[in-house]
Design an enzyme around this catalytic site. Sequence first.
Site, PDB file in Angstrom:
ATOM      1  N   ASN A  49      14.908 103.784  77.083  1.00 17.58           N
ATOM      2  CA  ASN A  49      14.492 103.774  78.333  1.00 17.58           C
ATOM      3  C   ASN A  49      15.580 102.685  79.260  1.00 17.58           C
ATOM      4  OD1 ASN A  49      13.445 102.949  81.062  1.00 17.58           O
ATOM      5  ND2 ASN A  49      11.275 102.621  80.444  1.00 17.58           N
TER       6      ASN A  49
ATOM      7  N   ARG B   2      14.292 108.324  78.661  1.00 18.87           N
ATOM      8  CA  ARG B   2      13.580 108.427  80.202  1.00 18.87           C
ATOM      9  C   ARG B   2      14.493 108.567  81.305  1.00 18.87           C
ATOM     10  NH1 ARG B   2      10.952 103.656  83.560  1.00 18.87           N
ATOM     11  NH2 ARG B   2       9.938 105.172  85.134  1.00 18.87           N
TER      12      ARG B   2
ATOM     13  N   HIS C 200       6.207 108.450  87.338  1.00 15.54           N
ATOM     14  CA  HIS C 200       5.317 107.975  86.288  1.00 15.54           C
ATOM     15  C   HIS C 200       4.970 109.221  85.742  1.00 15.54           C
ATOM     16  CE1 HIS C 200       4.297 103.936  88.189  1.00 15.54           C
ATOM     17  NE2 HIS C 200       5.273 103.634  87.287  1.00 15.54           N
TER      18      HIS C 200
ATOM     19  N   ARG D  70       6.565  95.971  95.675  1.00 13.15           N
ATOM     20  CA  ARG D  70       6.802  97.000  96.786  1.00 13.15           C
ATOM     21  C   ARG D  70       5.552  97.302  97.893  1.00 13.15           C
ATOM     22  NH1 ARG D  70       8.129 101.669  92.265  1.00 13.15           N
ATOM     23  NH2 ARG D  70       8.900  99.906  90.863  1.00 13.15           N
TER      24      ARG D  70
ATOM     25  N   GLU E 156       4.128 106.070  77.168  1.00 11.78           N
ATOM     26  CA  GLU E 156       5.164 106.695  77.737  1.00 11.78           C
ATOM     27  C   GLU E 156       6.054 107.153  76.617  1.00 11.78           C
ATOM     28  OE1 GLU E 156       5.092 103.935  81.001  1.00 11.78           O
ATOM     29  OE2 GLU E 156       5.993 105.714  82.449  1.00 11.78           O
TER      30      GLU E 156
END
Length: 406
Positions: free
Chosen positions: A11, A94, A183, A244, A387
């Site tokens: 990743n 990823r 996601h 965010r 993940e």
Amino acid sequence: MRGEMKILVLNCGSSSIKYQLFEMPENIVLAKGLVQRIGEAHSEARQNTNGSDLVVNTEIGDHQQAMGIIEKMLTDSTKGAIASLSEIQACGHRVVHGGEAFTGSVVCSTELESVIENYSELAPLHNPANLTGIRAAKKMLGAAPHVACFDTAFHQSIPQKAYLYALPYEFYDKHQIRKYGFHGTSHRFVARAAASFLGKHKYGVDLITCHLGNGCSIAAIKNGKSVDTSMGLTPLEGLVMGTRTGDLDPAIIFHLIRKGYKPAELDTIFNKKSGLLGISGLSNDVRDLEQKEKVGLESARLALDIFAYRIKKYIGSYLAVLNGCDAIVLTGGIGENSPVMRERIFRDLENLGIELDESKNHSLRGTIGEIHAPDSKIKILVIPTDEEGAIARDTYALVREKELAV
Ligand code: ADP
């Protein structure tokens, strides 16, 4: 066959690489590591193998050099996991943005690299780094096949009425402006795990899945497929996150530009200085904020309240989208570990058939389980996400040319 294939999962961010080495098909983690601050004077690489840590502090100039460090760590004679890189038979990556081109994971080819490059415009912080990682890993691993797993892929089943913004249609045609969602690997993983936990077929469940980590998103899942999600063209839309904003009135931007702010400055503020950090002025970290709330800091309480309220609003809207659901699933660092936040989110929802069991909620952390009261109509499940494990499984399936486990 046991231990049939070793798969490296990468990743790659712009200044970091997270990696895990798996033994497949058992999905056993042989090593797990992180290279941070690539391109800075004091980079750091850290690896854990079988409970033993290996740390390297040195200057790491670029991703290619970082791969060299990863090779050294994986093959370290005492704390490594393999004798040589030739043991790694495939590599899964990823990739954040796959636009409308990918509904599942794919084997990397040169053409695929240019598609990922084309989507860099939509994910300027992520896709270029993901691509750099793919190219560096290809150099490092010789002929091993590489597989790209897209954050956007699982959400490609979202219907047009949910993914189009109410802008002139030409913005979609000309500039691909639409909701993509992110996601996806995590939402898919927890949706499949929830179906199995509930004893149902993977395409036989209606769920609301909440991924609550540093980035946060929520998805409405009908018959095992994503039909709506909170993140949009970029990962800025939707829930309040660590730094965010999530949803905003877009006119705030025009207003602030008229007040003298530059677009690039607002981009940084909305992505890096807002959310929990911006509201509280203290931290982007839920753990810290829960501590600070305990000692009476009002701004910590406010930030946590706003965070939970936004999730509750989305749960309400997705209950309407799905006409009810079997279960609400919580995952990510916050969803998996914070009973206090879970209590905040699910307070006063009993008229909608959603009730938390206080003692189950407080005793469950970091493991799979249910936390709803016995007579709650809708179940509430906590499912730790994986993940990297999902990327390893996709890679294994593709390399073995088996049907993708989507
Ligand atoms: P990332 O999105 O970077 O993978 P994580 O899924 O690890 O992030 O989630 C990070 C968030 O999880 C942070 O806000 C952190 O405070 C929160 N978190 C982790 N453990 C706990 C805990 N025990 N209690 C409350 N929050 C926690």
